[in-house]
Design an enzyme around this catalytic site. Structure first.
Site, short mmCIF file in Angstrom:
data_model
loop_
_atom_site.label_atom_id
_atom_site.label_comp_id
_atom_site.label_asym_id
_atom_site.label_seq_id
_atom_site.Cartn_x
_atom_site.Cartn_y
_atom_site.Cartn_z
N GLU A 36 0.84 -1.21 0.00
CA GLU A 36 0.00 0.00 0.00
C GLU A 36 0.87 1.25 0.00
OE1 GLU A 36 -1.03 2.15 3.17
OE2 GLU A 36 -0.93 0.56 4.69
N LYS A 169 -4.19 -0.61 13.08
CA LYS A 169 -3.54 0.66 13.44
C LYS A 169 -3.54 0.82 14.96
CE LYS A 169 -5.76 3.69 10.55
NZ LYS A 169 -5.86 5.01 9.85
N1 PSU Z 1 -1.67 1.84 9.66
C1 PSU Z 1 -0.82 2.81 10.13
N2 PSU Z 1 -0.80 3.99 9.48
C2 PSU Z 1 -1.59 4.22 8.39
C3 PSU Z 1 -2.46 3.21 7.93
C4 PSU Z 1 -2.47 2.04 8.60
O1 PSU Z 1 -0.12 2.60 11.11
O2 PSU Z 1 -1.54 5.32 7.85
C5 PSU Z 1 -3.36 3.48 6.73
C6 PSU Z 1 -3.59 2.22 5.89
O3 PSU Z 1 -3.43 2.58 4.54
C7 PSU Z 1 -5.02 1.84 6.17
C8 PSU Z 1 -5.64 3.21 6.39
O4 PSU Z 1 -5.63 1.16 5.12
O5 PSU Z 1 -4.66 3.88 7.17
C9 PSU Z 1 -6.98 3.16 7.04
O6 PSU Z 1 -7.50 4.43 7.04
P1 PSU Z 1 -9.04 4.68 7.42
O7 PSU Z 1 -9.12 4.33 8.89
O8 PSU Z 1 -9.26 6.14 7.15
O9 PSU Z 1 -9.84 3.75 6.59
#
Ligand code: PSU
Ligand code: MN
Length: 311
Positions: A36, A169
Site C-alpha cells: 500500500e 492501526k
Molecule cells: N496503519 C498505520 N498507518 C496508516 C495506515 C495504517 O499505522 O496510515 C493506513 C492504511 O493505509 C489503512 C488506512 O488502510 O490507514 C486506514 O484508514 P481509514 O481508517 O481512514 O480507513
C-alpha cells in the site's frame, strides 16, 4: 497460477498501469507482493516514509518476490512504481489518501493518491496478485461515539488477497475490530503465535488460531478460495521482540498524546496525524522506529508466503 483466478494483464481496465516487471512475474507464475502507499503519503513523516517503502521493497525482493507498490497518478491505478515515483508521491503537495470509495475521484482528478489497504487489495485482486503487506489494517476506532469504521474491513471480505499485517492501526479498538472481521467472514491467524498482534506491542492478548509456516498459510488460503469463498485472509505477524514497545510505556505515551489532543480541541481527520506525530515526539522516535521495523518484517513474510504460493 494454480488458484481459480489467473493473473491478468490483457483485459485489465484501461485505467490500470502494471509495470513490465510485475506483469512478467505474474505471467510466469512468480511471486509478487502488493504494497500500500497511504503509509507513504499519510502514515509516516518524510524521510522515514520513503525509507520505509524502500526497506519494504527490499525485504520483498530478499524473500524472492517482486514488490508491486500501488499508487494512483496521472489518472492511472499503478501496480508497481519506480523509486522516483515513490519519492514524488511522498512529497507531492496535493497528494490525497484514497480508499475504494475515493478511487474514481482521484483517477478523474489526475493527481497523486496514496492507496489505503482497501484500495490496494482491490487493485491487487484485479491484477491477479494474491499477497499483500501493510503495517496495520484499518478497523473500528476506539471512541464508539465516532462510529468510525474503516472501509478496509468490508473490502477484506471482498478481495482474495492474503493480507500480512501487525494487527490494526495502533489507535483502534482491537476487540471490536476482531468482532467485525468475524461478522464479515474474514479468517484471522497469528503467525507463530496464538494471540493477535498489537502493532507496536508484541501481543494484544486476544486469542487467534496459530499458523506455523508459509506452507500452512498457503494450504489454508487455497482451501478457502477453492471452496468458493471470496474474502481475504489476515495473517497477523507480531513486531520483533527487540523493537516492541512495552505496554506500560505505550499506555503512558498514548494517554499523554490524547490529553494534548483534547486540550487543543483536535478532532476528525486531523486527529490521527496529530496523535501519531505527538507520539513520535513523546517517545523520542521509538514509535517511528518500531513502525519501520514491523513494516519491513511484514514485507519479508509476505514475500515468503508469495514464494510459497508459486510452489
Ligand atoms: N496503519 C498505520 N498507518 C496508516 C495506515 C495504517 O499505522 O496510515 C493506513 C492504511 O493505509 C489503512 C488506512 O488502510 O490507514 C486506514 O484508514 P481509514 O481508517 O481512514 O480507513
Ligand atoms: Mn475512517
Amino acid at each position: 497460477m494454480r488458484d481459480d483466478v489467473a493473473p491478468r494483464r490483457e483485459g485489465l481496465p484501461a485505467c490500470f498501469r502494471v509495470t513490465d516487471e510485475v506483469a512478467s512475474a505474474l505471467e510466469a507464475n512468480e511471486a509478487v507482493v502488493a504494497l500500500e502507499s497511504a503509509v507513504l503519503t499519510h502514515g509516516l513523516p518524510v524521510p522515514q516514509n520513503i525509507q520505509a517503502m524502500a526497506a519494504m521493497e527490499r525485504a520483498v525482493r530478499d524473500a524472492g518476490a517482486v514488490p508491486a507498490t500501488c499508487v494512483v497518478r496521472d489518472g492511472r491505478l499503478c501496480i508497481g512504481v519506480t523509486p522516483e515515483e515513490i519519492e514524488a508521491a511522498a512529497q507531492d503537495p496535493g497528494r490525497e489518501k484514497a480508499s475504494v470509495r475515493d478511487l474514481a475521484c482521484v483517477l478523474v482528478g489526475g493527481g497523486v493518491a496514496g492507496l489505503t489497504v482497501s484500495a490496494t487489495i482491490f487493485g491487487a485482486q484485479i491484477a491477479g496478485i494474491r499477497v499483500f503487506a501493510t503495517g496495520g489494517i484499518g478497523g473500528v476506532h476506539a471512541p464508539a461515539a465516532l462510529a468510525d469504521v474503516s472501509a478496509d474491513l468490508l473490502q477484506l471480505s471482498r478481495s482474495r488477497v492474503i493480507t500480512v499485517c501487525s494487527g490494526v492501526k495502533s489507535i483502534l479498538d482491537i476487540p471490536r475490530t476482531l468482532e467485525a472481521l468475524e461478522t464479515l467472514g474474514v479468517p484471522v491467524f497469528g503467525y507463530r503465535t496464538d494471540t493477535f498482534a498489537a502493532f507496536y506491542l508484541e501481543s494484544s492478548g486476544h486469542p487467534v488460531p496459530e499458523v506455523r509456516s508459509c506452507a500452512e498459510v498457503t494450504r489454508i488460503a487455497r482451501a478457502h478460495w477453492r471452496v468458493g469463498l471470496r474474502s481475504a485472509l489476515v495473517i497477523a505477524n507480531p513486531i520483533s521482540q527487540a523493537e516492541a514497545i512495552s505496554p506500560d510505556d505505550w499506555s503512558q505515551w498514548l494517554a499523554e498524546a490524547q490529553d494534548a489532543a483534547v486540550k487543543l480541541g483536535i478532532r476528525g481527520k486531523a486527529l490521527t496525524p496529530y496523535l501519531l506525530e505527538t507520539l513520535a515526539t513523546i517517545s523520542r522516535g521509538r514509535t517511528v522506529r518500531a513502525n519501520l521495523a514491523l513494516l519491513e518484517g511484514n514485507a519479508r513474510l509476505a514475500g515468503e508466503i508469495a514464494a510459497s504460493l508459486t510452489q
